[in-house]
Design a protein around this motif. Structure first.
Motif, short mmCIF file in Angstrom:
data_model
loop_
_atom_site.label_atom_id
_atom_site.label_comp_id
_atom_site.label_asym_id
_atom_site.label_seq_id
_atom_site.Cartn_x
_atom_site.Cartn_y
_atom_site.Cartn_z
N GLY A 1 0.83 -1.21 0.00
CA GLY A 1 0.00 0.00 0.00
C GLY A 1 0.85 1.25 0.00
N SER A 2 1.88 1.29 0.87
CA SER A 2 2.66 2.52 0.96
C SER A 2 3.60 2.65 -0.23
CB SER A 2 3.42 2.59 2.28
OG SER A 2 4.15 1.42 2.49
N THR A 3 4.12 1.54 -0.76
CA THR A 3 5.04 1.65 -1.88
C THR A 3 4.31 2.06 -3.16
OG1 THR A 3 6.38 -0.07 -0.86
CG2 THR A 3 6.88 0.47 -3.13
N ILE A 4 3.16 1.45 -3.42
CA ILE A 4 2.40 1.87 -4.60
C ILE A 4 1.96 3.32 -4.43
CG2 ILE A 4 0.36 1.40 -6.03
CD1 ILE A 4 0.56 -1.53 -5.13
N GLY A 5 1.55 3.66 -3.20
CA GLY A 5 1.15 5.04 -2.90
C GLY A 5 2.30 6.01 -3.13
N LEU A 6 3.50 5.58 -2.71
CA LEU A 6 4.70 6.41 -2.89
C LEU A 6 4.92 6.72 -4.36
CD1 LEU A 6 7.63 7.37 -1.64
CD2 LEU A 6 8.38 5.20 -2.56
N LEU A 7 4.87 5.67 -5.19
CA LEU A 7 5.12 5.85 -6.62
C LEU A 7 4.06 6.76 -7.24
CD1 LEU A 7 6.26 2.26 -7.62
CD2 LEU A 7 7.65 4.28 -7.15
N ILE A 8 2.80 6.51 -6.89
CA ILE A 8 1.72 7.33 -7.46
C ILE A 8 1.86 8.78 -7.00
CG2 ILE A 8 -0.78 7.71 -7.46
CD1 ILE A 8 -1.16 4.71 -7.31
N GLY A 9 2.14 8.95 -5.69
CA GLY A 9 2.25 10.30 -5.14
C GLY A 9 3.39 11.08 -5.78
N VAL A 10 4.57 10.45 -5.89
CA VAL A 10 5.72 11.14 -6.47
C VAL A 10 5.48 11.43 -7.94
CG1 VAL A 10 8.16 10.92 -7.06
CG2 VAL A 10 7.37 10.20 -4.82
N ALA A 11 4.94 10.44 -8.66
CA ALA A 11 4.68 10.65 -10.08
C ALA A 11 3.69 11.79 -10.27
CB ALA A 11 4.15 9.36 -10.71
N SER A 12 2.67 11.82 -9.41
CA SER A 12 1.64 12.87 -9.51
C SER A 12 2.26 14.25 -9.33
CB SER A 12 0.57 12.61 -8.46
OG SER A 12 -0.50 13.49 -8.60
N ALA A 13 3.15 14.36 -8.34
CA ALA A 13 3.79 15.65 -8.08
C ALA A 13 4.77 15.99 -9.20
CB ALA A 13 4.51 15.61 -6.74
N TYR A 14 5.50 14.98 -9.67
CA TYR A 14 6.55 15.24 -10.68
C TYR A 14 5.94 15.68 -12.01
CZ TYR A 14 10.22 14.34 -14.08
OH TYR A 14 11.11 14.46 -15.11
N PHE A 15 4.93 14.95 -12.48
CA PHE A 15 4.37 15.27 -13.79
C PHE A 15 3.46 16.49 -13.73
CE2 PHE A 15 5.47 10.76 -14.42
CZ PHE A 15 6.34 10.92 -15.49
N GLY A 16 2.75 16.65 -12.59
CA GLY A 16 1.91 17.83 -12.41
C GLY A 16 0.83 17.96 -13.48
N GLY A 17 0.35 19.17 -13.66
CA GLY A 17 -0.60 19.48 -14.73
C GLY A 17 -1.87 18.65 -14.68
N LYS A 18 -2.35 18.31 -15.87
CA LYS A 18 -3.63 17.60 -15.97
C LYS A 18 -3.56 16.22 -15.33
CE LYS A 18 -5.92 19.67 -19.95
NZ LYS A 18 -5.20 20.06 -21.18
N PHE A 19 -2.40 15.57 -15.50
CA PHE A 19 -2.19 14.24 -14.93
C PHE A 19 -2.41 14.27 -13.41
CE2 PHE A 19 0.81 11.15 -13.04
CZ PHE A 19 0.31 9.98 -13.59
N ASP A 20 -1.81 15.28 -12.79
CA ASP A 20 -1.91 15.46 -11.34
C ASP A 20 -3.36 15.70 -10.93
OD1 ASP A 20 -0.95 15.81 -8.73
OD2 ASP A 20 -0.93 17.98 -8.99
N ILE A 21 -4.03 16.63 -11.64
CA ILE A 21 -5.41 16.98 -11.29
C ILE A 21 -6.32 15.75 -11.40
CG2 ILE A 21 -7.42 18.32 -12.02
CD1 ILE A 21 -5.43 20.54 -12.82
N LEU A 22 -6.15 15.02 -12.51
CA LEU A 22 -6.98 13.84 -12.74
C LEU A 22 -6.75 12.80 -11.64
CD1 LEU A 22 -8.94 12.76 -14.95
CD2 LEU A 22 -7.03 11.39 -15.75
N LEU A 23 -5.47 12.57 -11.35
CA LEU A 23 -5.12 11.57 -10.34
C LEU A 23 -5.67 11.97 -8.97
CD1 LEU A 23 -3.63 9.01 -10.83
CD2 LEU A 23 -1.53 10.07 -10.04
#
Lengths: 297, 323
Positions: A107-129
């Motif tokens: 749970g925390s590792t998948i969450g980590l990857l999603i959270g970091v990716a969301s912050a890194y890519f930003g923009g629409k991807f972040d908002i949607l996620l």
């Protein structure tokens, strides 16, 4: 006096105090945390060495020794099938730790990857996620887990999936907010300028720098997952008989014979409470140590 | 303010719609044909004819998008379909139990707040004393002790104590009666699950109250209040507590929805036929339409509670202006 260490110049030399006094400082500052760590250690040991610690076969029915009160032969008594409660608790620790650690790590590792990716890519991807995460967070974890069990069915593996999925968005949200700050630090741009790929930046450059919230979420999840497994198993929708599991031990006979054989429902509950208590104390202490904002208090 | 309310209400729609899509897809797309599981689950041979009849009955023979439209339109018009298990309308199934669960949820919340606020405040103003440690340990224990086990222990404790005091064990009444018909009978049933879930709920609120109070007590205006010679009691209640309430109110709101989740397990212990019991029965019976409706009900409660919490903010903190 200026000491140059790499690119940083500091005015003071920070000497690391000897290990012994550092340990003592932690013990003094976090007595509850140490108590928690000890409980965690006992639980993990019980899980690892269950075959050597258990005095009886946890799945062996002994109809000559049903509902025997605690004594020399059966330290914590037996249940309505004559199974030794102490041995079932020890083996139950294995189930609880297996489910707890699997769910918390996943749970925390998948969450980590999603959270970091969301912050890194930003923009629409972040908002949607973030909107998707909002939706997941609107479900109380146990309700979502039950809905998943409806579809997947019961059993240890499905329980792990059902408990892990509601944990992911919680971790992703917390990690994202830390990662947003990391995103602004120039080394991320520097890594981009050096031509590193997105995957490398997310995994090697950003993820290691959000370890503090990651570890805090991981330890919080351990207690939650153990409690969730116990709840699902208690409802008969989790781990299935004859596998020893604490929640399962509180079902059926434990309630039926509670008055004449109170040891049957008491000990598994104590085990669940103690495990979650230990993991929470440990997690709280870790949070205090890792979060500089709290350390000042 | 009214503009803000409208905006917030409109913002609820995407969350509920999203949750609906999620639940819908989970129930349709994940492995297994709902009808196959149901019919095979009955232990009978599966005939193609029976499968087709079952699929037609629940509209599963239509394409997925058409099924979703049916689902969404039905929910939007408060037609939740019928249970696959009892074949009664879902509103009928839920309506029977909703009242009981809501009562326990409200009683649990009252219990929790009544325990948590005084303890949290004491713990904060006596920081790092033995009282603080006792309260904190009590709170951490509350998070660790499963409410269903606490329920079993309450029942067991009452059996043993009444046996000692009155010579015969007192059993919880089995038959449910609404509170306005027989308040005493009703309360003697509902107070125990309310206590068991309320304790756990209180633990979370106690911790939040403590840390919010600690933060506020360090503010400059508290020092000012002390400097001008206000009584400590007045400072604590009128200055500190009122300002510390903001995060606590949020938590009470958020936890309310989780309380319903906790009830799923606790109702089982006390043999109460509420929503939680219905949920477990529905999961066991693979009653997808009922599970779907119950999940959506919980999500709706969660979203509406959040809205109420946001609006209550304004009442607690006049600094917040909604525009």
């Amino acid at each position: 006096m200026a000491v140059t260490t790499g690119a940083y110049v500091t005015d003071e030399v920070f000497e690391r105090p000897p290990l012994q006094s550092r340990m003592w400082a932690i013990l003094r500052a976090q007595p509850l945390g140490i108590a928690g760590a000890l409980i965690v250690l006992v639980m993990v040991m019980a899980a690892l060495f269950a075959p050597y610690i258990a005095s009886h076969d946890p799945e062996l029915n002994d109809f000559g020794a049903m509902l025997v009160p605690p004594d020399g032969g059966h330290w914590l008594g037996t249940d309505e099938f004559g199974r030794d409660i102490f041995s079932r608790l020890v083996w139950g620790a294995r189930t609880a730790m297996l489910v707890g650690f699997s769910c918390a790590l996943l749970g925390s590792t998948i969450g980590l990857l999603i959270g970091v990716a969301s912050a890194y890519f930003g923009g629409k991807f972040d908002i949607l996620l973030q909107r998707v995460i909002d939706i997941f967070i609107a479900f109380p974890a146990i309700i979502l887990a039950l809905a998943i069990v409806t579809v997947l069915g019961t059993g240890t593996q499905n329980v792990i999936i059902a408990i892990t999925i509601p944990l992911i968005p919680n971790c992703a949200r917390v990690v994202r907010s830390s990662a947003l700050a990391i995103r602004e630090i120039p080394y991320v741009d520097a890594a981009r300028a050096l031509g590193f790929g997105h995957a490398r930046i997310v995994l090697r450059h950003m993820a290691p720098n959000v370890m503090a919230p990651y570890l805090i979420m991981l330890t919080t999840f351990l207690g939650q997952a153990i409690l969730a497994e116990a709840s699902l198993s208690f409802l008969g929708l989790g781990v299935q008989e004859p596998i020893p599991a604490w929640g399962l031990m509180l079902q059926g006979g434990a309630q039926e014979y509670a008055e004449s054989a109170p040891w049957v429902p008491i000990f598994p509950g104590v085990a669940i409470s103690l495990a979650v208590f230990g993991f929470n104390l440990f997690g709280d202490a870790l949070r205090d140590l890792l979060d500089p904002k709290l350390r000042q208090q | 303010m009214s503009k803000y309310v409208v905006k917030r209400v409109l913002l609820m729609i995407p969350t509920i719609l999203g949750a609906g899509i999620l639940v819908f897809l989970m129930m349709r797309l994940l492995p297994g044909d709902i009808c196959l599981i149901r019919i095979a689950g009955d232990g009978m041979g599966v005939s193609d004819e029976a499968l087709a009849r079952c699929r037609a009955e629940f509209g599963l023979d239509k394409p997925l998008w058409a099924q979703f439209i049916d689902f969404a339109v039905g929910y939007a018009t408060f037609d939740f379909g019928k249970s696959m298990w009892t074949t009664n309308p879902i509103t009928h199934e839920i309506g029977l139990r909703f009242q009981l669960s809501l009562q326990i949820a409200i009683m649990g919340t009252i219990t929790a707040v009544a325990i948590a606020l005084p303890l949290g405040v004491i713990s904060a103003i006596r920081q790092n004393t033995w009282m603080d440690y006792v309260v904190r340990t009590f709170a951490i224990a509350g998070i660790a002790i499963p409410s269903f086990w606490l329920g079993i222990m309450i029942i067991l404790g009452m059996l043993i104590l009444t046996q000692i005091w009155f010579g015969s064990p007192w059993m919880l009444p089995v038959e449910y009666r609404p509170i306005w018909e027989d308040p005493l009978h009703n309360l003697s049933q509902t107070i125990w699950p309310a206590l068991a879930t309320g304790y756990r709920y209180s633990a979370v609120i106690t911790r939040m109250t403590r840390s919010a109070m600690l933060e506020v007590l360090r503010e400059d205006y508290i020092r000012t209040a002390r400097a001008k010679g206000l009584m400590e009691k007045v400072i604590r209640t009128r200055h500190a507590l009122k300002n510390a309430m903001l995060p606590v109110v949020t938590l009470i709101g958020i936890e309310f929805a989780f309380l319903i989740g906790g009830l799923v397990v606790t109702e089982q212990v006390f043999n109460l036929n509420g929503l939680g019991q219905l949920f477990v029965d529905a999961v066991n019976a693979h009653d997808y339409t009922l599970v779907q409706a119950l999940v959506m009900l919980v999500v709706a409660v969660f979203v509406v509670t959040n809205l109420v919490v946001d609006l209550v903010y304004a009442w607690f903190d006049p600094r917040i202006h909604y525009s």
